[in-house]
Design a protein around this motif. Sequence first.
Motif, PDB file in Angstrom:
ATOM      1  N   VAL A  16       0.837  -1.208   0.000  1.00  0.00           N
ATOM      2  CA  VAL A  16       0.000   0.000   0.000  1.00  0.00           C
ATOM      3  C   VAL A  16       0.868   1.252   0.000  1.00  0.00           C
ATOM      4  N   VAL A  17       1.870   1.282   0.875  1.00  0.00           N
ATOM      5  CA  VAL A  17       2.739   2.459   0.965  1.00  0.00           C
ATOM      6  C   VAL A  17       3.498   2.671  -0.343  1.00  0.00           C
ATOM      7  N   GLY A  18       3.937   1.566  -0.965  1.00  0.00           N
ATOM      8  CA  GLY A  18       4.673   1.685  -2.219  1.00  0.00           C
ATOM      9  C   GLY A  18       3.830   2.226  -3.358  1.00  0.00           C
ATOM     10  N   ASN A  19       2.516   2.058  -3.257  1.00  0.00           N
ATOM     11  CA  ASN A  19       1.616   2.535  -4.310  1.00  0.00           C
ATOM     12  C   ASN A  19       1.012   3.905  -4.009  1.00  0.00           C
ATOM     13  N   LEU A  20       1.409   4.505  -2.901  1.00  0.00           N
ATOM     14  CA  LEU A  20       0.888   5.833  -2.587  1.00  0.00           C
ATOM     15  C   LEU A  20       1.477   6.868  -3.541  1.00  0.00           C
ATOM     16  N   PRO A  21       0.699   7.872  -3.902  1.00  0.00           N
ATOM     17  CA  PRO A  21       1.221   8.906  -4.806  1.00  0.00           C
ATOM     18  C   PRO A  21       2.286   9.753  -4.116  1.00  0.00           C
ATOM     19  N   SER A  22       3.205  10.273  -4.902  1.00  0.00           N
ATOM     20  CA  SER A  22       4.225  11.185  -4.375  1.00  0.00           C
ATOM     21  C   SER A  22       3.630  12.587  -4.278  1.00  0.00           C
ATOM     22  N   CYS A  23       3.842  13.211  -3.146  1.00  0.00           N
ATOM     23  CA  CYS A  23       3.295  14.550  -2.914  1.00  0.00           C
ATOM     24  C   CYS A  23       4.453  15.538  -2.784  1.00  0.00           C
ATOM     25  N   ASN A  24       4.572  16.437  -3.735  1.00  0.00           N
ATOM     26  CA  ASN A  24       5.671  17.397  -3.748  1.00  0.00           C
ATOM     27  C   ASN A  24       5.157  18.797  -3.425  1.00  0.00           C
ATOM     28  N   LYS A  25       5.768  19.398  -2.424  1.00  0.00           N
ATOM     29  CA  LYS A  25       5.385  20.763  -2.068  1.00  0.00           C
ATOM     30  C   LYS A  25       5.823  21.742  -3.160  1.00  0.00           C
ATOM     31  N   PRO A  26       5.049  22.797  -3.364  1.00  0.00           N
ATOM     32  CA  PRO A  26       5.462  23.822  -4.336  1.00  0.00           C
ATOM     33  C   PRO A  26       6.768  24.478  -3.906  1.00  0.00           C
ATOM     34  N   ASP A  27       7.500  24.985  -4.867  1.00  0.00           N
ATOM     35  CA  ASP A  27       8.768  25.658  -4.608  1.00  0.00           C
ATOM     36  C   ASP A  27       8.504  26.955  -3.855  1.00  0.00           C
ATOM     37  N   PHE A  28       9.134  27.091  -2.678  1.00  0.00           N
ATOM     38  CA  PHE A  28       8.901  28.290  -1.872  1.00  0.00           C
ATOM     39  C   PHE A  28       9.545  29.538  -2.485  1.00  0.00           C
ATOM     40  N   ASP A  29      10.385  29.348  -3.505  1.00  0.00           N
ATOM     41  CA  ASP A  29      10.974  30.509  -4.162  1.00  0.00           C
ATOM     42  C   ASP A  29       9.964  31.220  -5.060  1.00  0.00           C
ATOM     43  N   LEU A  30       8.864  30.520  -5.356  1.00  0.00           N
ATOM     44  CA  LEU A  30       7.838  31.143  -6.181  1.00  0.00           C
ATOM     45  C   LEU A  30       7.064  32.181  -5.379  1.00  0.00           C
ATOM     46  N   ASP A  31       6.443  33.051  -6.081  1.00  0.00           N
ATOM     47  CA  ASP A  31       5.583  34.050  -5.449  1.00  0.00           C
ATOM     48  C   ASP A  31       4.395  33.330  -4.824  1.00  0.00           C
ATOM     49  N   THR A  32       4.276  33.440  -3.491  1.00  0.00           N
ATOM     50  CA  THR A  32       3.212  32.718  -2.794  1.00  0.00           C
ATOM     51  C   THR A  32       1.822  33.217  -3.153  1.00  0.00           C
ATOM     52  N   GLU A  33       1.760  34.340  -3.853  1.00  0.00           N
ATOM     53  CA  GLU A  33       0.458  34.857  -4.278  1.00  0.00           C
ATOM     54  C   GLU A  33       0.162  34.505  -5.733  1.00  0.00           C
ATOM     55  N   SER A  34       1.116  33.864  -6.393  1.00  0.00           N
ATOM     56  CA  SER A  34       0.927  33.561  -7.806  1.00  0.00           C
ATOM     57  C   SER A  34      -0.059  32.413  -7.984  1.00  0.00           C
ATOM     58  N   ALA A  35      -0.677  32.374  -9.152  1.00  0.00           N
ATOM     59  CA  ALA A  35      -1.666  31.337  -9.440  1.00  0.00           C
ATOM     60  C   ALA A  35      -1.019  29.957  -9.462  1.00  0.00           C
ATOM     61  N   SER A  36       0.216  29.872  -9.984  1.00  0.00           N
ATOM     62  CA  SER A  36       0.886  28.573 -10.073  1.00  0.00           C
ATOM     63  C   SER A  36       1.206  28.025  -8.679  1.00  0.00           C
ATOM     64  N   TYR A  37       1.609  28.909  -7.773  1.00  0.00           N
ATOM     65  CA  TYR A  37       1.919  28.460  -6.408  1.00  0.00           C
ATOM     66  C   TYR A  37       0.651  28.000  -5.696  1.00  0.00           C
ATOM     67  N   LEU A  38      -0.409  28.788  -5.801  1.00  0.00           N
ATOM     68  CA  LEU A  38      -1.662  28.441  -5.132  1.00  0.00           C
ATOM     69  C   LEU A  38      -2.232  27.141  -5.683  1.00  0.00           C
ATOM     70  N   SER A  39      -2.122  26.962  -6.995  1.00  0.00           N
ATOM     71  CA  SER A  39      -2.605  25.725  -7.601  1.00  0.00           C
ATOM     72  C   SER A  39      -1.767  24.534  -7.139  1.00  0.00           C
ATOM     73  N   GLY A  40      -0.444  24.737  -7.076  1.00  0.00           N
ATOM     74  CA  GLY A  40       0.443  23.666  -6.625  1.00  0.00           C
ATOM     75  C   GLY A  40       0.197  23.293  -5.171  1.00  0.00           C
TER      76      GLY A  40
END
Length: 232
Positions: A85-109
Amino acid sequence: MRTRRRRHNSKPGQNLDSFLDILTNTVGVLMFISLFVTLIAVEADSIVKTPLASETKKTARFFEIRENKVTYLNDQQVGEAMDTVVGNLPSCNKPDFDLDTESASYLSGMQFYKSCVQNRANRLINFRTQTEFYDVTMVDARSFTMRYDPIPNKLGENPEEFNLADSKFNQVLAELDPQKDYLAFIVRPDSFSSFRAAREQAWGQNFQVGWEPHKTEAPIVFGSGGRAIGVQ
């Protein structure tokens, strides 16, 4: 004629009340100790005597004995199911904190990341599997704690049955290695006689044995740190 005066004894009389109280209490304590020792001596034959646990690098293989019948927990099978089960769990990657935290790409990520983490948690929380004798469910995903509930009407083998050459107990022992594994018994209050018989059989096949008593209604729960029943 001179009259003789009667002398009065000025010494206070001895009060023995305190002494008698102390003597009475002492006798009472001695009687209680004598009664306690007698009870221990009478019940000595019903006590399961076992040496202190010792450290080992061997792997514990867990069995439960309830209603004088032995069942194999097979936590190795449960661990393999959990690894799948653990091996089949999806990988969850946090958005890059260097991005603008107010940007649409960051919020979507970030929204995708939170959804992914929740999905992983739900799949772990809802983990279920089954061994031959137990339904196994996740009760705390944070600590990977699982509860083993006996499957109704599957009670394992009594001493007459597990002493047979082709018994399930002997089949399990044949799959284990005395040099790498030892048997850890979880013993219910009604099953000490069967425990002794199973222990003798395990010793006869060169397995080391550990055990612990378990209350009748207490569930069997394993956490990520395993369960500590040492070799005795």
